[in-house]
Design a protein around this motif. Sequence first.
Motif, mmCIF file in Angstrom:
data_model
loop_
_atom_site.group_PDB
_atom_site.id
_atom_site.type_symbol
_atom_site.label_atom_id
_atom_site.label_comp_id
_atom_site.label_asym_id
_atom_site.label_seq_id
_atom_site.Cartn_x
_atom_site.Cartn_y
_atom_site.Cartn_z
ATOM 1 N N LYS A 95 0.819 -1.208 0.000
ATOM 2 C CA LYS A 95 0.000 0.000 0.000
ATOM 3 C C LYS A 95 0.856 1.262 0.000
ATOM 4 O O LYS A 95 0.477 2.295 -0.572
ATOM 5 C CB LYS A 95 -0.912 0.023 1.235
ATOM 6 C CG LYS A 95 -1.936 -1.096 1.296
ATOM 7 C CD LYS A 95 -2.772 -0.951 2.551
ATOM 8 C CE LYS A 95 -3.784 -2.086 2.670
ATOM 9 N NZ LYS A 95 -4.609 -1.959 3.891
ATOM 10 N N LEU B 195 -6.812 -1.113 -2.453
ATOM 11 C CA LEU B 195 -5.598 -0.913 -3.238
ATOM 12 C C LEU B 195 -5.968 -0.410 -4.630
ATOM 13 O O LEU B 195 -6.783 -1.021 -5.320
ATOM 14 C CB LEU B 195 -4.811 -2.217 -3.375
ATOM 15 C CG LEU B 195 -4.187 -2.809 -2.112
ATOM 16 C CD1 LEU B 195 -3.471 -4.109 -2.455
ATOM 17 C CD2 LEU B 195 -3.222 -1.832 -1.487
ATOM 18 N N THR C 130 -1.253 -0.210 -8.082
ATOM 19 C CA THR C 130 -0.395 -0.702 -7.004
ATOM 20 C C THR C 130 0.490 -1.824 -7.519
ATOM 21 O O THR C 130 0.012 -2.806 -8.089
ATOM 22 C CB THR C 130 -1.230 -1.213 -5.823
ATOM 23 O OG1 THR C 130 -2.030 -0.149 -5.325
ATOM 24 C CG2 THR C 130 -0.341 -1.742 -4.716
#
Length: 1177
Positions: free
Chosen positions: A430, A464, A468
Amino acid sequence: MAVMPQSQKTIVVVGLGMVGISFIEKLLKLDVRTRQYNIIVFGEEPHVAYNRVGLTTFFEHRKVENLYLNPAEWYTSIPDNALTYHISTPVTAINPISKTITTSTGTTVPYDILVLATGSNAALPRNTPGIDARGVFVYRTVADLEALITHSQQLLPSQDQEKVGAVVGGGLLGLEAAKALLDLQTYDRVVVVERNGWVLARQLDGDAGALVVEKVRQLGVEVLLEKRVACVETDEGINVTGLRFEDGTALRCQTVVFATGIRPRDELARTAGLAVSESGGIVVDSQLRTSTRDVYAIGECASWEGQTFGLIAPGVEMADVLAWNLTQAAEHGGQERSFSQPDLSTKLKLLGVEVASFGDYFADRDGPRRLPEQRGRKKGETGTTCNNTKVKALTYRDPFQHIYKKYIFTSDGKYLLGGMMIGDTQDYVKLVPLAKNLKPLDTPPAELILGSSSKKDSDGTDDLPDDTQVCSCHNVTKGAIVSAVRDGTATTLSTLKSCTKAGTGCGGCMPLVTTIFNKTMASLGNAVSNHICAHIPRSRAELYHIVMVKQLKTFAEVMTAAGTDPQSMGCEICKPAVGSILSSLWNGHVMSRPLHGLQDTNDRFLANIQRDGSFSVVPRVPGGEITPEKLIVLGEVAREYGLYTKITGGQRIDLFGARKQDLPAIWKKLVDAGMESGHAYAKALRTVKSCVGSTWCRYGIGDSVGMAIRLEERYKSIRAPHKIKGGVSGCVRECAEAQSKDFGLIATDKGFNIYVGGNGGAKPRHAELLAKDVPPTEVIPILDRYLMFYIRTADRLQRTARWIESLPGGINYLRDVVLKDSLGLAAELESQMQDLVDSYFDEWAEAVKDPELAAKFAQFSNAKDGQDTVEREDERGQKRPAWWPKQAVTTTTTTIAVSQSDAARGEEARSSVSDSSSDSATLKSSSSSDSLSSATTVSTSPPPSSDSLEPPNQIPFSSLRTHWSSTTWMPLIPASHFDGADDLPNGISATIRVSDTQLAIFRVRGRYYATQQMCPHKRAFVLSDSLVGTNPPSEEKQEGEVYIACPHHKTPFSLPTGACLTSTGNNPNESMSIATFDVEEREDGMVYVKLPPLDELDAALGTSRWIVRRGETGAAQLEEMDQKFGGFGDGRWKRPAAVVRGRARKPELRQKKEKDEKGVEMIVEGGCGGCGGTPDW
């Protein structure tokens, strides 16, 4: 359909490493429509591209094929000859004028475009004296590792010198090398030498590095800091004897691995006149062009803006850029992509320690590389500076869990620039995009750093963003994974890894990849498979209902109704699952002919197999209540058969060490005394534990003993998806721990509270309240419904705790089904449970009465006498088996030096076979030309002494058949032993004793197989009791390979070849194998096996050689503790003299006090390890 251009260009790629193959894969994918290029790739190693990031796993399996990024056949499967590859073919010269390269074979190959992906070499301090000594290694290629393995195996054991392996360099590669030396299990000590004050100095600051040092030392690796190597010390033979450091100190060692960095492989470009950086590396621009037209460089050999990169991710990014530019730029108006400053974030698990660094992780030390644009800039201000260029670091440290986090923010706390993590790296995926894209934060910095440890939901994939980066090795984003699943390209994890390359590098991203895959599949309405196995593509619940509705009674019927192939033999997964379901429905004896071949290790002989091949005997003690007469019988049986006795956690008595052939006799004595099987071996009800309750206790409210006995008597022997344990407490003091059981009752003044779904084990769970104040008469109907619903609907090997968690609505749904009858099944569930209760019989008593069942307990099928395979040791007045060997055996010899005692044991074992009652004691002649010409006795003399032998060659067990000096067919057992085998799910096996060697013979589906009896994993002589299975057919093979799964740990071995079939790529047992022999049935009614001379057979496989001996694994596990705090001697506890009444400690304390007064700083108070001490653990 591909559009074939009139003239295709040739791209020559020099280097078949991870970056080279990444470029080739990308180019082939992007060029599939236009087909502009043909690719020719040259690799100098004898292997196709392999996973260099996962190089350390090679020590576990020793198979380079397990590291291949693509199988070897992939290279020849590319259509239209778009790819030609050459291995073991270094390129020796480049001619930019003629646009040709020359190989080591003298071949000249023209190119239109040349891509250099030559990688790097390990950097060695060439000016260091002794650097070329034998025993000095680097850590870059499979060849380096193979040389290290060979060297470690050749180190001679010495009583006066410990074996030490040293790693110079405490970076990422150095810690990987240290793990490799540990995995070899050859060295007494492994030492890491680092010139800085902490390890991982390029990724971590001093505090984080110090924490890693502390953790690494706890794992058994020594770390020397601030040490620079002055020279490598050698003996007269130029063999490594140690390291001398610049400060004058030294380290004695026999092996040195240098992991001190890399040097780009730029010599080919330098010779050809290409521009090369002063610090090394082929100079490239942002489109990866070199100084020469049509020549490009990517990966570790490339120098971009004066930087070279030793990580895989920047190289893969370079490959992406170049492949796109060569294939797509023209179609986008000539707009090329550019390589920019790569993200050097890393997340790895080194020596068991989770380590990560991301973004600008040294911004607080070196200053920020870049800062976010500021809103409201004044005219003329640049967009790369903040009003305040200072940064602030937020640090979190938990010394108890070895967690360290440092996140670096802009001074206003609105942007995350980078950071580092030790121990807890859950939030890494993250945080990387936040730092990479400089996104404004929507949470305070403190919340960000504590996030993963304060949130109950540890999944966290929903929030997310698609950009990502999930896999940093191959730059795979969450969006790419989701897209591959949504468009149907990836329907399994295997196909997902193949099409996206996620998880094929270091593998650290696989938990997150799996979570994203499962959630995406579920969002599309595609349930993630919970099929039993490839042979039965159904869940256990589905299979249970098929068997119940169709009244199926045999494995063959089940495979016909629910399997992929009605003729399939199944495997070690589906056979026990089917066996459990058949028992849960029809409750036949698990040792009956139709069911015996389905049973897992313990059910096969109605007892728990132990590590020495013996068994434990646990009679049922309902509720923990037992009479003195039964206790006396248990004691007499244990004394007569030399059994180790222990009270179990379920209020029973466990008798360990019973030989298989003694089990029926032991059971008879117990049955005659009124006892019966406790089913400790089965996935069934084990015990219902109780406190003494109102029977004796002054606090007792309910009759907990009486209730526990009634429940245990009702549900005993009933098979379930997993074991079941119960408990009944007589009051809220909960002495029976009922709330940690699959079902538990706690007495109240109105009846009992019923709790369900609790368990201990690896993931403990507190039971939940199902019903309150239940009258005793209603307890059984509720438990009948609960247990039967669990048996019918749970997955294979699913405990009640996990089952309730998986139910829609959890405990509330279960209450509706069981208490409110929301499904209308209550009467059916109660009736089905009553049928099972009424069908009860004692399995031990039936086995004792049935001669056919009792005969299955003989150790050998051709000899009466037994043979121990693990020596026993005295411990606290009882006998236990010697400790298991620490590592598997992978090789043997056909000649071996033996001691006189070993030879005597071997001779005794060889002569004992003459007592056999079968024809195998004296072998019969046969009309076959290659059979024995006359009657031959299976005895032989001991192996020759070591004085007459050359040093033996180490041979894998599976290769023994090609190393015997000669072979002869020998009759070993009547074929009638295998009558009916072809109709049984597991066939029939036999354990054969030939001289001092134990063999296993199997007849399965009309074919015979013969192997050694010893499993090389732990040297357990148990293979004849294995479950037999087949791998499902594949595109390459129409028929799956037949294999056996060892009873102890399910290690699979091919019956035809003996090879270990484990193929996970991270299993240390993959290099194991077993010996196999030709076997056939002849007209004389005997089964013949083709064997070598018996002295060779015994030298390679003899029991006397491989028996696990006392003291073999070194000191006892708790010996050091006993020396310090006292231990057992002569069966009694003895304190060390230093602590008896505290008298002997006083001088020590006095000395300590004197030292304290002299100013010595003390870390621990209260004396050395005594009360009040606070060691810094």
